[in-house]
Each structure stands twice: as C-alpha cells, then as structure tokens.
Write an enzyme that holds these catalytic residues in place. Structure first.
Site, PDB file in Angstrom:
ATOM      1  N   HIS A 496       0.644  -1.182  -0.061  1.00  0.00           N
ATOM      2  CA  HIS A 496      -0.095   0.030   0.075  1.00  0.00           C
ATOM      3  C   HIS A 496       0.807   1.058   0.100  1.00  0.00           C
ATOM      4  O   HIS A 496       0.963   2.121   0.974  1.00  0.00           O
ATOM      5  CB  HIS A 496      -0.980  -0.118   1.236  1.00  0.00           C
ATOM      6  CG  HIS A 496      -1.845  -1.181   1.400  1.00  0.00           C
ATOM      7  ND1 HIS A 496      -1.879  -2.304   1.710  1.00  0.00           N
ATOM      8  CD2 HIS A 496      -3.067  -1.091   0.463  1.00  0.00           C
ATOM      9  CE1 HIS A 496      -3.070  -2.995   1.561  1.00  0.00           C
ATOM     10  NE2 HIS A 496      -3.973  -2.270   0.678  1.00  0.00           N
ATOM     11  N   ASN A 497       1.488   1.420  -1.168  1.00  0.00           N
ATOM     12  CA  ASN A 497       2.435   2.670  -1.336  1.00  0.00           C
ATOM     13  C   ASN A 497       2.062   3.451  -2.432  1.00  0.00           C
ATOM     14  O   ASN A 497       1.053   3.148  -3.049  1.00  0.00           O
ATOM     15  CB  ASN A 497       3.859   2.282  -1.206  1.00  0.00           C
ATOM     16  CG  ASN A 497       3.970   1.240  -2.489  1.00  0.00           C
ATOM     17  OD1 ASN A 497       3.423   0.878  -3.710  1.00  0.00           O
ATOM     18  ND2 ASN A 497       4.858  -0.020  -2.109  1.00  0.00           N
ATOM     19  N   THR A 499       3.100   3.398  -5.565  1.00  0.00           N
ATOM     20  CA  THR A 499       2.993   2.569  -6.610  1.00  0.00           C
ATOM     21  C   THR A 499       1.996   2.019  -6.787  1.00  0.00           C
ATOM     22  O   THR A 499       1.214   1.864  -7.874  1.00  0.00           O
ATOM     23  CB  THR A 499       4.373   1.477  -6.562  1.00  0.00           C
ATOM     24  OG1 THR A 499       5.653   2.349  -6.319  1.00  0.00           O
ATOM     25  CG2 THR A 499       4.397   0.959  -7.827  1.00  0.00           C
ATOM     26  N   HIS A 500       1.046   1.344  -5.625  1.00  0.00           N
ATOM     27  CA  HIS A 500      -0.106   0.760  -6.020  1.00  0.00           C
ATOM     28  C   HIS A 500      -1.218   1.734  -6.218  1.00  0.00           C
ATOM     29  O   HIS A 500      -2.049   1.579  -7.145  1.00  0.00           O
ATOM     30  CB  HIS A 500      -0.413   0.359  -4.447  1.00  0.00           C
ATOM     31  CG  HIS A 500      -1.993  -0.196  -4.398  1.00  0.00           C
ATOM     32  ND1 HIS A 500      -2.547  -1.138  -5.033  1.00  0.00           N
ATOM     33  CD2 HIS A 500      -2.987   0.357  -3.578  1.00  0.00           C
ATOM     34  CE1 HIS A 500      -3.617  -1.354  -4.969  1.00  0.00           C
ATOM     35  NE2 HIS A 500      -3.893  -0.556  -3.953  1.00  0.00           N
ATOM     36  N   HIS A 536      -7.265   6.908  -2.905  1.00  0.00           N
ATOM     37  CA  HIS A 536      -7.820   5.885  -2.492  1.00  0.00           C
ATOM     38  C   HIS A 536      -7.159   5.296  -1.244  1.00  0.00           C
ATOM     39  O   HIS A 536      -7.903   4.507  -0.395  1.00  0.00           O
ATOM     40  CB  HIS A 536      -8.488   4.740  -3.401  1.00  0.00           C
ATOM     41  CG  HIS A 536      -7.616   3.640  -3.657  1.00  0.00           C
ATOM     42  ND1 HIS A 536      -6.095   3.918  -4.645  1.00  0.00           N
ATOM     43  CD2 HIS A 536      -7.261   2.373  -3.133  1.00  0.00           C
ATOM     44  CE1 HIS A 536      -5.470   2.676  -4.756  1.00  0.00           C
ATOM     45  NE2 HIS A 536      -6.233   1.941  -3.907  1.00  0.00           N
TER      46      HIS A 536
END
EC number: 3.1.4.-
Length: 774
Positions: A496-497, A499-500, A536
C-alpha cells in the site's frame, strides 16, 4: 509540609496498567514515611525513592500524617513501629484505613530484627490493625529499593485497579438496564438499582441467593431454565424473553441477555445478566415507582414511547424493504402451510442487516479450506472484531490529524521549480510511454522515478483526460497536489504505497477508455474516477481495518470502527487539498460542481472497503448487466463493445447506475493485480503477503487477536492464498466486469495466472506429502 517534611521530585515516567480492556494511567508512586525521628532506616527508604524516581514525603507525628493524607493520596505509607513515642502505630493505621483518601493505600510496618534464638513474633496484631505488609528493618538502600519496586509492581498496581473499579460500579449504578451478577454457584453477588426497581428486591435481599428461585414464574416453558443454564455452561450467551415473578407477586415479561465470564480451563467464573422489561404489547416498560409499573419516562429514558411509536406508524414514509416485507406478510395470509413456512424463512433473511454478505459453509469450509476462511474473515468481517488493549500500544506509522505530515514526520516540501510534462526526465518519459496499455509496467516506473511514480504517471494521465481544463487549475497546481498526495503514501509499505496508487489510477484510466464506459460517463465522472484512484489509499499504515479496531487505534475511535481506513483516506485527501491554494486543484470550481465531484470521489473510495464487496457486486449484476426488460435484447446484442441502443444507454445513464458502474470500476482497478501479466501478478502477490506477514507478527508481539492466522511467514502457502483470493473475490467480479465493458485481455491474463498458482499449489502439496513420508 511546613516544619517537618521534605519532598523528592519524580524522575520516573508515567506507565499504563490494564484492568480488563480498561487502560489506566499510573503515575509515579507516592510514598509517605512516618518516623518519629529520622534515622538510617528512614534515610534508606528516602534514597531508595530518589533512585526509583518515586515522590516521597516524611512526617513525624499523627497530626502531620493526617494533614498530609488529607491533602493528597499516597500509594504507600511506611510506619515505623520500632521507635514511636509520638504516635501509636496501630491506632494510626486504623485511622488511615478509615479515611477515604487512604483506604486503598499500602501500609507497611517497619519492625525490629528478631534474634535467631527467639521465636519470630506473630504479624497477626499488625494485620488486624490494617497493615498490609511488614518490613524487618534493613538499612541497606538496595534492599529498600527492591522492597519498594516489588510493592509498586504488585500491591500498588493491584490497588490502582481496585480504585478503578469504583468507576465501573458508578457506571453500573447509573445504567438504565438491570444488571445482575452471580458467581459460579448461581449465587447473586450484585444487582444494580435499575435491577432492584425491575425485580422489587434490594441488593441486600438477593445477595447469596439463587435468584432464579426467587423469580421463578409458572408462565415459562418447563425446560427454559435448563436451556439457559446449558448455554451458559458451554461458554455461550443466551438471549430471549421470559416471565419473572416480582417480589409483590406480579408476573412480568422481560428481555434478558445472559453471558458467562470465563475463568481458566474453560470454567464459568461469573454470569452477567442484562435485563429490560416489555409489557404485553411488546413495548418497553419505562419505570418502576414504589413497586408499581408506570408507562411514562423510563428504564430506556424514552418518555411517552407509545405516542412516539404511534406517530411513526402513522407517517407515510416507507422504506422499500418495508414494502417488500409487507407484501410478503399479506401473501402469507392465504398461502398453503408449506409456502407460508418458506416465506417465513424469506422474512428472516430479509430482516438481517447483511443481505449481501455471503456465508462460508460453516465448519466444513473452516476445516477444509482454512486459507479461504481466514482470508475472507480478515478482509470482510466486522462482527469478529474484538476491541482489546495490549500492554504495548500500537505505534502510529504517520502523523494523522489536521497538520498534514508525511510518514517521516515533516511537512512535505514543494519545490519552486516545477517539472511539467515538457520537463520530465527522458528515462521517466520512456517508462511512461505505454501507460495506456494494460500490460504497462508500473514497477519499472517505480524504479526509474526513485519510488515517485504517482507524480509522473499522474501528470501524463491527467493531461490525457483534460483534468486541468475541467478543474480550471494550472499544471503547476496539479503537480503540487500530486506531489503532496504521494508524500503522504508510506514508501516503506511493501504494497500500500504510491506505486499501488499509480497502478490503480492506470487501470482506472484504461477502463475509462472502454467504448461502453465512454458512451455513459461524462467528464466529471472521468475526473472523479481518476482522483479517487489517486487518493484511495493515501496514508495507509500497511495494516487492515480489523487490526486498527483490535488495537484501539485512534482512527478506529474517530470513525466508530466502520470503514476506518477508507474514511481516513478520503478525509485526509480533501484536508490536504484545501489546506493550501498552491495544491488546491478545486479552488476555481463552481460550488455545485465541486460538491457533486466530491460526493462522487467519496463514494468511490468508500466502495473499496471489502466488507461491502458482495453488496456492490450484486447490485451491479442485477442493475447493470441484467437490467429490467432487457432479457430479450440480451439474446440479440452481446453488449461487448458494440454500439448500444438508445434504450440501453438511457437505462445505464441514470445517476444511480453511473454510481454503480463507478464503484465497480475502482473496485476492479484496486484488485487488478491478478489480471496483469504474470511477472507483475507475482510481484504484487509477494508484496501484499509481506504486509500480512508483518501484521501477523505485530499482532502476536502485542497480544492482539490474529486476524489472518494463515499468514504466518513460516507456514503460509503463497500459491494457496492467491487461489483462495481469486476463487472467492476475483473471478465472479471480473466476469461481471468483462460482460459489461469487454475486457477480454484481462480475462486471458487472469486464466493464465490462475493456472500458474494452481500448479504451484499442487507442487507444494506434493512436496509436503513427500516430506511427511520421509
């Protein structure tokens, strides 16, 4: 104290003690030395307090002792019984125990050493006087320190909890529900005032008695009491309505929730019953006065409830589900018995609050597929959250709150020289060249951008959809906004960074260019989808909602344990955006347009919460893929990328249906990893597993409930976890999405990836069998 006291300042730090789930702040221990004259023994305790950082005072006579105890509460009072010419130690101890401020103090008697050839004197007189402990004189500072530390960790901490029990009994005394507590022998130990009013008995009249004998009513079924006792003995709660006989002989129907308090070895230590009453019309009986029932005011503090309910029933407002239930009730009246019983079952299901949540096949699924059971339970279940505190609180991974900060604890710096699209480095331009294709390699962009893919991919994607033009903001402001949003993603999170977030945004953009979606969405829908994808998961701590709830995280308190992370993501994003005009991409929007855009973004981000997964999917399938009156058209038109009839477009273009489509779009984008090329699918699978491993380790370390036990780093099967996730969440959702917007490329990758994970799972299972046989 004036004339005969001195004070040591505290060097210690505050610590927490746990009283069940109640967290108690325990300040440094306070000590009062009572010595007629200061000597080597009093000095030993004095320097021991200094070393430990305890607050310490000294008093020399009864008057100064009582004055000191009236001014403040002392945790420990040490009384010298060796040389006490100016006071009577035993009388002083009795006086201290009688005062409110010292009733919970640990009182220690300092006694003389006894010679080895004489029998040790009895401590019975000291205990009867109220002393808690005896300290045989020892001038050594280390011995004094050890004694004080032992007292702090045991006696003082225990007394600290006993004092806290006063708050709990105050709560029980003022509770509107009747509370009844019995021991393991069903003997009553306590009833609160509300229960006294309900039963007609005082607490003293019921103590030590089996209250079921006092309250037994012949209006109940014969086996009811046996059923309740059986449930409680098994460690399960029982809830229902039955009759009780009050002290005045009146039989009343009341509702009771009975739950056991378990001791070690699975034995019941106490039983707690929560009682409230109902009259014969099933309405709460509000208050008892002088042993008689009254219908005004009350036990639930709802005055004149009859009139309120009557007004509600006379109103014309009626929810759709109420209409459905009323229609079924009417149909039951003239239905055969078999149909009526079936409709009863239908009504039972409709009255539940989780209409769209699937139920795993109970014990069989849990035993045969523990991975699926744990995975689904960890991601979807709110009911199994257990609020509990552990001695070590969870450390925040970022600064949540009004002051926007990054995970490193500093306010993000926005450079004055802005890199617009024309100024983006060549290597990053090359890495974003294929950003419109489904097989786009976002991990390559992560590497060349030094883990800042969201800013660069966001600039290019937003330019493609004309976002700056729609928002009436400059590219500079957009760049600033993307930069500060990315700064609030945690780069140390494996999954969950930012990049995601970039990956979800790229998938959302891909879906927005599908022909059917382009025919339905307007530009506001497109902009809302892209912004929702970007924000999000902002400030995601790398832990699940259930972890935050179980650990008592302040975000869980803030959002009442409901969609904790999703609520925080969207709230923080708008907070960040509105804080500074240099990053406020919405500042030039019309007020009404902004409100509509904001509501759309909020709705999409909240749709990513997994507890509502099947609700969103079911509504999408029933309303979008098979709309009313479309059955005949479905047999003629495939609906896969072909021009839609005006009837179909009109049906899908309603605000309600566009909302359902946007929810499904971001949901598919959020979990699209299994539909990517295999090398990307494998990397994302490793990353999410790493977060779950880390969470499981922290849960075990802090004594929290383990949300997904199968994600143990030493024993977890990654292929099996992926197969379970695809079977339960992914296949059905992407089949529905493909049927709507024709994304066959994704389905092809999904099938290949599923086959790969199945093969890996089978190889692992074969290897495990071989290892077992060896």
């Amino acid at each position: 104290m004036p004339g005969n006291s001195k004070h040591i300042k505290s060097k210690g730090s505050e610590s927490d003690a746990m009283f069940g789930p109640m967290r108690l702040r325990q300040i440094p221990m306070t000590v009062l030395l009572v010595f007629s004259k200061e000597d080597s023994q009093s000095d030993g305790f004095w320097w021991a307090c200094d070393k430990a950082g305890f607050k310490c005072n000294i008093a020399h006579n009864t008057e100064s002792v009582m004055e000191a105890c009236l001014e403040k509460q002392y945790d420990v009072i040490i009384i010298d019984t060796r040389h006490s010419k100016s006071f009577d130690p035993e009388a002083l101890c009795r006086s201290l125990k009688a005062t409110k401020s010292s009733e919970h103090a640990v009182i220690i008697a300092v006694t003389k050493k006894h010679t080895s050839d004489k029998e040790e004197p009895s401590i019975a007189p000291l205990l009867s006087a109220g002393f808690n402990r005896r300290y045989i004189e020892n001038l050594n500072v280390g011995t004094c320190l050890n004694e004080l530390l032992s007292i702090e960790q045991h006696d003082v901490r225990l007394q600290h909890k006993v004092r806290a029990a006063g708050a709990l009994f105050t709560a029980l005394d003022n509770c509107h529900e009747g509370i009844h507590i019995t021991n393991e022998h069903r003997e009553t130990q306590y009833i609160n005032p509300a229960c006294e009013r309900l039963l007609g008995y005082t607490c003293e009249e019921t103590q030590g008695k089996d209250i079921t004998e006092l309250l037994r009513s012949d209006k109940n079924k014969q086996d009811l009491e046996e059923t309740i006792n059986s449930q409680v003995k098994k460690g399960k709660h029982w809830e229902g309505a039955y009759y009780i006989k009050r002290k005045n002989g009146q039989h009343i129907l009341h509702h009771c929730y009975t739950t056991p308090v378990m001791a070690k070895l699975g034995k019941v230590r106490h039983t707690v019953s929560i009682r409230s009453t109902h009259d014969h019309n099933n309405m709460p009986v509000d208050r008892y006065k002088d042993g008689e029932l009254t219908q005004n005011g009350g036990i639930h503090s709802f005055p004149k409830r009859r009139e309120s309910v009557a007004r509600i029933h006379s109103m014309t407002i009626e929810a759709p589900i109420t209409k459905v239930i009323n229609i079924i009730n009417a149909a039951q009246e003239n239905s055969p018995m078999m149909v009526s019983q079936a409709l009863d079952k239908v009504l039972e299901i409709l009255r539940t609050s989780e209409l769209y949540s699937p139920h795993l096949q109970t014990q069989q699924v849990r035993e045969e597929d523990q991975m699926t059971s744990d995975y689904v339970g960890g991601l979807m279940t709110n009911d199994n959250y257990r609020f509990c505190h552990s001695p070590g609180t969870v450390k925040r991974r970022s600064s949540y709150g009004i002051d926007v900060k990054t995970s490193h604890g500093h306010t993000p710096h926005i450079p004055k020289t802005i890199k617009t699209l024309s100024q983006i480095p060549v290597e990053i331009q090359n890495a974003t060249r294929d950003e419109a294709k489904w097989d786009f390699n976002v991990l390559n962009l992560e590497e060349v951008s030094n883990k800042r893919p969201l800013v660069y991919l966001g600039l290019k994607t937003f330019a493609r959809f004309g976002v700056c033009s729609f928002l009436n903001c400059s590219e500079t402001v957009l760049h600033n906004w993307l930069q500060i949003i990315e700064a609030n993603y945690h780069s140390k999170n494996s999954y969950h960074n930012s990049t995601h977030a970039a990956d979800v945004m790229q998938a959302s953009a891909y879906f927005l260019e599908r022909e059917r979606i382009k025919a339905i969405f307007d530009q506001m829908d497109e902009v809302a989808a892209l912004i929702a994808a970007v924000i999000h998961d902002v400030d995601h701590p790398g832990r699940t909602n259930s972890f935050l709830v179980n650990s008592g995280d302040r975000l869980a308190f803030l959002y009442n344990d409901l969609a904790v992370l999703e609520s925080h993501h969207v709230a923080l994003a708008f907070q960040i955006t509105s804080k500074d005009d240099d990053v406020n991409i919405f500042k030039n929007m019309d007020r009404d347009d902004f409100r509509a855009l904001r509501q759309s973004v909020i709705d999409m981000v909240m749709a990513t919460e997994m507890t509502k997964h099947f609700e969103h999917l079911s509504k999408f399938v029933s309303s979008i893929n098979k709309p009313p009156g479309r059955e005949e058209e479905d047999s003629v038109h495939s609906g896969r990328g072909t021009p839609e009839s005006s009837t179909s477009i009109s049906h899908l273009n309603t605000p309600e249906n566009r909302t359902l489509i946007k929810r499904m779009l971001i949901k598919c984008a959020d979990v699209s990893n299994p539909t990517r090329p295999l090398y990307l699918c494998k990397e994302w699978a490793l990353r999410i597993a790493e977060e779950y491993f880390s969470q499981t380790e922290e849960e075990k370390e802090k004594g929290l409930p383990v949300v997904m036990p199968v994600f143990d780093r030493k024993t977890c099967s990654l292929p099996k976890s992926q197969v379970s996730f695809l079977d339960f969440f992914i296949h059905q959702m992407f089949d529905a999405w493909d049927a709507f917007c024709d994304c066959g490329e994704l389905i092809s990758y999904l099938q290949n990836n599923y086959q790969y994970w199945k093969e890996q799972q089978e190889l692992q299972e074969q290897q495990e069998k071989q290892d077992t046989s060896l």
